[in-house]
Design a protein around this motif. Structure first.
Motif, PDB file in Angstrom:
ATOM      1  N   ASN A 178     -27.751  69.339 -12.890  1.00  0.00           N
ATOM      2  CA  ASN A 178     -26.331  69.529 -13.174  1.00  0.00           C
ATOM      3  C   ASN A 178     -25.702  68.256 -13.739  1.00  0.00           C
ATOM      4  O   ASN A 178     -24.862  68.311 -14.644  1.00  0.00           O
ATOM      5  CB  ASN A 178     -25.591  69.958 -11.908  1.00  0.00           C
ATOM      6  CG  ASN A 178     -25.851  71.421 -11.551  1.00  0.00           C
ATOM      7  OD1 ASN A 178     -26.280  72.210 -12.398  1.00  0.00           O
ATOM      8  ND2 ASN A 178     -25.594  71.783 -10.305  1.00  0.00           N
ATOM      9  N   ARG A 205     -26.751  67.797 -17.416  1.00  0.00           N
ATOM     10  CA  ARG A 205     -26.278  68.815 -18.370  1.00  0.00           C
ATOM     11  C   ARG A 205     -25.302  68.258 -19.399  1.00  0.00           C
ATOM     12  O   ARG A 205     -25.460  68.478 -20.609  1.00  0.00           O
ATOM     13  CB  ARG A 205     -25.644  69.982 -17.605  1.00  0.00           C
ATOM     14  CG  ARG A 205     -24.892  70.966 -18.477  1.00  0.00           C
ATOM     15  CD  ARG A 205     -24.373  72.138 -17.688  1.00  0.00           C
ATOM     16  NE  ARG A 205     -25.469  73.023 -17.334  1.00  0.00           N
ATOM     17  CZ  ARG A 205     -25.971  73.963 -18.125  1.00  0.00           C
ATOM     18  NH1 ARG A 205     -25.477  74.118 -19.343  1.00  0.00           N
ATOM     19  NH2 ARG A 205     -26.958  74.730 -17.743  1.00  0.00           N
ATOM     20  N   ALA A 251     -31.677  76.832 -13.517  1.00  0.00           N
ATOM     21  CA  ALA A 251     -30.949  75.681 -14.067  1.00  0.00           C
ATOM     22  C   ALA A 251     -31.803  74.939 -15.085  1.00  0.00           C
ATOM     23  O   ALA A 251     -31.277  74.370 -16.050  1.00  0.00           O
ATOM     24  CB  ALA A 251     -30.521  74.741 -12.937  1.00  0.00           C
TER      25      ALA A 251
END
Length: 274
Positions: free
Chosen positions: A51, A54, A107
């Motif tokens: 995350n 990203r 993810a």
């Protein structure tokens, strides 16, 4: 107070390491004594790092590697078994873990940057799933891959999702039904890994491959990666309609205009990632 009682506990090394090599983030599983099993903390740590990567424009690619003789032996069975004493015999925790692991694997797929696995030892069950979830994979000649849950009465259902999207059905079913490991060379033959390299060189080869992709337009890589996984789930006609829309959008991008112009003019393109 005794000297022993006053002694501070020995700090534990981090279970996940992150290193930056140029534009590449290297995430290293660091539980070698536990064969880098995917504990709740490891899964959460990997997801958190993905995350954070990203939207980090400085990072243009990711390599997932591991310390020790094993890449990953899959879920932490000791951690799971400990919850058998819960009032529901662990059902809620098991569901939480499987969903958390599935979200982390997704993810990787949804990350708008290439993710390369560097596999130096065994990658079994969810460890094999982790390799299959990555966009690319480099394996040491000593690496082995397996989905051996069937041997302990636990079919590798979630690893099956990633595995069956990487290798032909008959080969996937053979791995899932027998639990037998396949060699690195066999993994390459069936499409689970891209390349097999001499032992000890897999990390360098994975970083080199990630750096090769990092030289391309980040916008184009993001667009292409998303399109690749989306069209794979569509019918042929729908996939072509969607791909034509993506191609049109891509043609309107500044980097496509620059890249095509550079090709015609026989010069190196200057990317703006837009």
């Amino acid at each position: 107070m005794s000297v022993q009682a006053a002694r501070a506990p020995t700090p534990q090394p981090p279970f996940l390491l992150r290193e930056t090599i140029g534009p590449i983030a290297v995430l290293t599983l660091n539980r070698p004594a536990a064969r880098n099993s995917l504990s709740a903390a490891m899964i959460a740590g990997l997801h958190a790092e993905l995350n954070s990567i990203r939207d980090d424009k400085a990072v243009r690619g990711v390599v997932i590697a591991a310390n020790g003789p094993a890449f990953s032996a899959g879920h932490d069975m000791k951690e799971l078994t400990a919850r058998r004493t819960d009032p529901d015999r662990g059902r809620a925790f098991f569901a939480e873990m499987m969903n958390a692991c599935s979200a982390m694997m997704q993810a990787i797929v949804h990350l708008p940057k290439p993710v390369v696995a560097a596999v130096q030892g065994i990658a079994t069950a969810a460890g094999c799933q982790l390799v299959a979830s990555c966009d690319l994979a480099i394996a040491s000649e000593d690496a082995k891959f397996a989905t051996p849950g069937v041997d302990i009465g636990l079919f590798c259902s979630t690893p099956m999702v990633a595995l069956s999207r990487n290798v032909p059905r008959k080969q996937a079913m053979e791995m899932l039904l027998t639990g037998e490991p396949v060699t690195a060379d066999r993994a390459r033959e069936i499409g689970l890994v891209n390349r097999v390299v001499p032992a000890g060189t897999e990390l360098g080869a994975a970083i080199e491959l990630a750096q090769q992709v990092a030289l391309k337009s980040a916008y184009t890589v993001k667009l292409g990666k998303e399109a690749f996984y989306r069209q794979a789930e569509m019918s042929l006609a729908d996939a072509y309609r969607y791909a034509a829309e993506v191609m049109t959008e891509n043609m309107m991008a500044r980097d496509a205009e620059e890249g095509i112009g550079a090709f015609i003019e026989k010069r190196t393109p200057t990317w703006r990632d837009e």
